[in-house]
Every structure is written in structure tokens, then in C-alpha cells.
Design a protein around this motif. Structure first.
Motif, PDB file in Angstrom:
ATOM      1  N   MET A 116       0.846  -1.194   0.000  1.00 13.13           N
ATOM      2  CA  MET A 116       0.000   0.000   0.000  1.00 13.13           C
ATOM      3  C   MET A 116       0.884   1.248   0.000  1.00 13.13           C
ATOM      4  O   MET A 116       2.002   1.238   0.508  1.00 13.13           O
ATOM      5  CB  MET A 116      -0.923   0.026   1.228  1.00 13.13           C
ATOM      6  CG  MET A 116      -1.864  -1.156   1.327  1.00 13.13           C
ATOM      7  SD  MET A 116      -2.951  -1.349  -0.101  1.00 13.13           S
ATOM      8  CE  MET A 116      -3.911   0.128  -0.004  1.00 13.13           C
ATOM      9  N   LEU A 117       0.377   2.309  -0.563  1.00 11.99           N
ATOM     10  CA  LEU A 117       1.067   3.588  -0.569  1.00 11.99           C
ATOM     11  C   LEU A 117       1.198   4.094   0.863  1.00 11.99           C
ATOM     12  O   LEU A 117       0.211   4.109   1.607  1.00 11.99           O
ATOM     13  CB  LEU A 117       0.275   4.596  -1.414  1.00 11.99           C
ATOM     14  CG  LEU A 117       0.861   5.987  -1.550  1.00 11.99           C
ATOM     15  CD1 LEU A 117       2.172   5.933  -2.335  1.00 11.99           C
ATOM     16  CD2 LEU A 117      -0.130   6.905  -2.247  1.00 11.99           C
ATOM     17  N   ARG A 118       2.425   4.469   1.267  1.00  7.91           N
ATOM     18  CA  ARG A 118       2.642   4.981   2.631  1.00  7.91           C
ATOM     19  C   ARG A 118       1.969   6.337   2.773  1.00  7.91           C
ATOM     20  O   ARG A 118       2.078   7.194   1.915  1.00  7.91           O
ATOM     21  CB  ARG A 118       4.127   5.123   2.912  1.00  7.91           C
ATOM     22  CG  ARG A 118       4.809   3.808   3.202  1.00  7.91           C
ATOM     23  CD  ARG A 118       6.250   4.043   3.534  1.00  7.91           C
ATOM     24  NE  ARG A 118       6.337   4.679   4.844  1.00  7.91           N
ATOM     25  CZ  ARG A 118       7.063   4.225   5.848  1.00  7.91           C
ATOM     26  NH1 ARG A 118       7.784   3.142   5.680  1.00  7.91           N
ATOM     27  NH2 ARG A 118       7.098   4.845   6.993  1.00  7.91           N
ATOM     28  N   ARG A 119       1.249   6.494   3.867  1.00 11.33           N
ATOM     29  CA  ARG A 119       0.579   7.758   4.159  1.00 11.33           C
ATOM     30  C   ARG A 119       0.966   8.197   5.569  1.00 11.33           C
ATOM     31  O   ARG A 119       1.093   7.366   6.467  1.00 11.33           O
ATOM     32  CB  ARG A 119      -0.927   7.604   4.069  1.00 11.33           C
ATOM     33  CG  ARG A 119      -1.406   7.163   2.701  1.00 11.33           C
ATOM     34  CD  ARG A 119      -2.921   6.985   2.680  1.00 11.33           C
ATOM     35  NE  ARG A 119      -3.366   6.356   1.474  1.00 11.33           N
ATOM     36  CZ  ARG A 119      -3.628   7.010   0.350  1.00 11.33           C
ATOM     37  NH1 ARG A 119      -3.469   8.298   0.294  1.00 11.33           N
ATOM     38  NH2 ARG A 119      -4.045   6.352  -0.716  1.00 11.33           N
ATOM     39  N   ASP A 120       1.108   9.483   5.732  1.00 10.11           N
ATOM     40  CA  ASP A 120       1.428   9.996   7.059  1.00 10.11           C
ATOM     41  C   ASP A 120       0.237   9.841   7.990  1.00 10.11           C
ATOM     42  O   ASP A 120      -0.912  10.002   7.585  1.00 10.11           O
ATOM     43  CB  ASP A 120       1.814  11.484   6.976  1.00 10.11           C
ATOM     44  CG  ASP A 120       3.154  11.684   6.286  1.00 10.11           C
ATOM     45  OD1 ASP A 120       3.996  10.772   6.341  1.00 10.11           O
ATOM     46  OD2 ASP A 120       3.352  12.763   5.700  1.00 10.11           O
ATOM     47  N   LEU A 121       0.541   9.538   9.227  1.00  8.85           N
ATOM     48  CA  LEU A 121      -0.473   9.445  10.279  1.00  8.85           C
ATOM     49  C   LEU A 121      -0.519  10.806  10.963  1.00  8.85           C
ATOM     50  O   LEU A 121       0.521  11.379  11.274  1.00  8.85           O
ATOM     51  CB  LEU A 121      -0.048   8.356  11.263  1.00  8.85           C
ATOM     52  CG  LEU A 121      -1.057   7.870  12.277  1.00  8.85           C
ATOM     53  CD1 LEU A 121      -2.251   7.238  11.587  1.00  8.85           C
ATOM     54  CD2 LEU A 121      -0.410   6.842  13.192  1.00  8.85           C
ATOM     55  N   ASN A 122      -1.724  11.328  11.157  1.00  8.05           N
ATOM     56  CA  ASN A 122      -1.794  12.648  11.787  1.00  8.05           C
ATOM     57  C   ASN A 122      -2.666  12.625  13.033  1.00  8.05           C
ATOM     58  O   ASN A 122      -3.378  11.654  13.301  1.00  8.05           O
ATOM     59  CB  ASN A 122      -2.273  13.712  10.785  1.00  8.05           C
ATOM     60  CG  ASN A 122      -3.665  13.437  10.255  1.00  8.05           C
ATOM     61  OD1 ASN A 122      -4.588  13.179  11.018  1.00  8.05           O
ATOM     62  ND2 ASN A 122      -3.829  13.494   8.938  1.00  8.05           N
ATOM     63  N   ARG A 123      -2.600  13.694  13.787  1.00  6.77           N
ATOM     64  CA  ARG A 123      -3.342  13.782  15.055  1.00  6.77           C
ATOM     65  C   ARG A 123      -4.855  13.697  14.845  1.00  6.77           C
ATOM     66  O   ARG A 123      -5.555  13.150  15.691  1.00  6.77           O
ATOM     67  CB  ARG A 123      -3.009  15.101  15.759  1.00  6.77           C
ATOM     68  CG  ARG A 123      -1.688  15.050  16.446  1.00  6.77           C
ATOM     69  CD  ARG A 123      -1.476  16.300  17.231  1.00  6.77           C
ATOM     70  NE  ARG A 123      -0.201  16.834  16.772  1.00  6.77           N
ATOM     71  CZ  ARG A 123       0.207  18.048  16.926  1.00  6.77           C
ATOM     72  NH1 ARG A 123      -0.534  18.931  17.511  1.00  6.77           N
ATOM     73  NH2 ARG A 123       1.389  18.424  16.488  1.00  6.77           N
ATOM     74  N   THR A 124      -5.335  14.230  13.749  1.00  6.96           N
ATOM     75  CA  THR A 124      -6.775  14.194  13.491  1.00  6.96           C
ATOM     76  C   THR A 124      -7.270  12.758  13.381  1.00  6.96           C
ATOM     77  O   THR A 124      -8.319  12.409  13.919  1.00  6.96           O
ATOM     78  CB  THR A 124      -7.102  14.965  12.190  1.00  6.96           C
ATOM     79  OG1 THR A 124      -6.545  16.267  12.273  1.00  6.96           O
ATOM     80  CG2 THR A 124      -8.592  15.052  11.966  1.00  6.96           C
ATOM     81  N   GLN A 125      -6.502  11.910  12.708  1.00  9.07           N
ATOM     82  CA  GLN A 125      -6.889  10.505  12.578  1.00  9.07           C
ATOM     83  C   GLN A 125      -6.874   9.810  13.934  1.00  9.07           C
ATOM     84  O   GLN A 125      -7.795   9.058  14.266  1.00  9.07           O
ATOM     85  CB  GLN A 125      -5.945   9.793  11.616  1.00  9.07           C
ATOM     86  CG  GLN A 125      -6.088  10.261  10.183  1.00  9.07           C
ATOM     87  CD  GLN A 125      -4.962   9.763   9.311  1.00  9.07           C
ATOM     88  OE1 GLN A 125      -3.801   9.743   9.713  1.00  9.07           O
ATOM     89  NE2 GLN A 125      -5.312   9.341   8.105  1.00  9.07           N
ATOM     90  N   LEU A 126      -5.829  10.069  14.710  1.00  5.03           N
ATOM     91  CA  LEU A 126      -5.752   9.470  16.044  1.00  5.03           C
ATOM     92  C   LEU A 126      -6.887   9.964  16.932  1.00  5.03           C
ATOM     93  O   LEU A 126      -7.482   9.187  17.680  1.00  5.03           O
ATOM     94  CB  LEU A 126      -4.397   9.776  16.686  1.00  5.03           C
ATOM     95  CG  LEU A 126      -3.190   9.157  15.984  1.00  5.03           C
ATOM     96  CD1 LEU A 126      -1.896   9.638  16.627  1.00  5.03           C
ATOM     97  CD2 LEU A 126      -3.272   7.652  15.987  1.00  5.03           C
ATOM     98  N   LEU A 127      -7.211  11.256  16.829  1.00  6.11           N
ATOM     99  CA  LEU A 127      -8.326  11.813  17.593  1.00  6.11           C
ATOM    100  C   LEU A 127      -9.635  11.142  17.188  1.00  6.11           C
ATOM    101  O   LEU A 127     -10.480  10.849  18.032  1.00  6.11           O
ATOM    102  CB  LEU A 127      -8.413  13.333  17.402  1.00  6.11           C
ATOM    103  CG  LEU A 127      -9.547  14.035  18.134  1.00  6.11           C
ATOM    104  CD1 LEU A 127      -9.395  13.885  19.642  1.00  6.11           C
ATOM    105  CD2 LEU A 127      -9.578  15.511  17.747  1.00  6.11           C
TER     106      LEU A 127
END
Length: 141
Positions: A116-127
């Protein structure tokens, strides 16, 4: 839009399948119900493939062995789902399944696993995941 409709229908079918499988497993056993469900799913998929005359099945031999594990995972998914429905009920089971799916999906995207294409993990997703967990705690009440 088409993807959204398929995702929603998949969620509906997952819930319906969870209830049906739990009822079946009460009568015949969990692994027996998983076997029956897998067989029924295979037959329906086979009939649909033949009806739409999709000849790409000739390429099935090219599938990497690692990805064939998806079918094996389905047996454990069914077993886990049926057992959880009996223990927790449909609502809590589906809620926890969704959080587990979302959490692993985020890790797969973040790490780029399975090609899969690497995507950055961000705070919004974790929230968002944290909010879902809080929502389940409220739902469980």
C-alpha cells in the motif's frame, strides 16, 4: 460515490451476516457455522463470477501466496464475530470490530504494508479513533 455505496452496503451486510451467523452457531456450533458460511459465500461468488462472464479468473494462479491468507483469515473473522456477538451483543461487537479495523488500517497505511502507498499518520486521525472509543464507552453505558 460508487465506492461509498459499496462501503455502506458492505457494512450493512457485515451486520446482517453477524446476526445470521450467531443464530446459526447457536444451533450447530461456531466452527460448523463458519464452515457453512464460507461454503455459501464461495458458491455465491462462483455463481456471480460465472454469470458476469468475467474471464480474469484464469489469472488466479498469479496471486501471491501471502494474499491467499485472506480466505483463511475469514474463518477466524467469522469465529471471532460469532463468539463476540454471543458474549457482547451485535452493537458492541460491530463497534469494536470497526475500531479494530480502523486502527489496523491506519497502521497499514502509515507503514505501507502489503504494497500500500505509505501515508502519514496525523493527530486528526488518532483523535477520530479516540472519539470512536469514547463513543463505544458511552454506547455501552
Amino acid at each position: 460515490m460508487r465506492g461509498v455505496l459499496f462501503a455502506i452496503s458492505g457494512g450493512f451486510f457485515l451486520t446482517l451476516q453477524s446476526v445470521a451467523n450467531a443464530r446459526i452457531s447457536s444451533s450447530i456450533g461456531t466452527w460448523q457455522a463458519a464452515t457453512l458460511t464460507q461454503l455459501t459465500g464461495f458458491l455465491v461468488a462462483l455463481v456471480i463470477m460465472l454469470l458476469v462472464r468475467d474471464r480474469t479468473y484464469v489469472h488466479m494462479r498469479r496471486v501471491e501466496p501471502l494474499y491467499l491468507s485472506g480466505g483463511a483469515f475469514a474463518a477466524f473473522i467469522l469465529f471471532s464475530n460469532m463468539t463476540a456477538v454471543h458474549e457482547l451483543g451485535v452493537t458492541l461487537t460491530i463497534s469494536l470490530f470497526l475500531i479494530a479495523q480502523l486502527a489496523l488500517a491506519l497502521v497499514i497505511d502509515w507503514r505501507g504494508w502489503f504494497g500500500m502507498l505509505r501515508r502519514d499518520l496525523n493527530r486528526t486521525q488518532l483523535l477520530g479513533v479516540v472519539m470512536m472509543i469514547v463513543g463505544i464507552l458511552v454506547l455501552k453505558g
